[in-house]
Write a protein that holds these residues in place. Sequence first.
Motif: not given
Length: 179
Positions: A80, A84, A155, A175
């Motif tokens: 991210r 993304y 992330d 995720y």
Amino acid sequence: MYIKTYLRRSILIILYLTIEAHCRFEFTNVNCTAYGKDIIEFEYCYLKSINRTYKYLSGKAKLIEIPFANFSVNLVMWKRFNGYRPFLYNTTVNGCKFLENPKSNIVAKFIYDSFVPYCNINHSCPFMNDLVLDKLPVEFLNHRVTKILPLPEGDYLFEFRWIHFKNVFANVKIYFNLS
């Protein structure tokens, strides 16, 4: 003389503490989607938090087309950055050939070794029964992505696109966060 020694030791301690920063892996979400309902259906796909320290990922895919063989998996890693963006890996492997010789693709082998102790995808093709991932714990993956192949903090999204005769029939998105 004493001041130089003190400064050297202080610098070494600061460098050691900086290098020894610890990352922490944590699941944030999972999404399983079946596009080819005539090939596969997901019975369940979820994250479970037992307490603050014990979380795991579980999933079960029911195979409709039996025997199931001749499939490929596209592995894509996203990070991210204001949305993304592709990061490090985007590779496609023939599933049956890979299961016969896991050392043929080192990226796929690392990912495969990250979940194979907790699933029944541990034999070659064809598959005759449901595919089950049972209680993949956070601690197991924390060791793999912080010690074996350290990743920078942030992330991430790991996407598995399952392909059968050039059509995507299933998509699994995992995720996670490294902090």
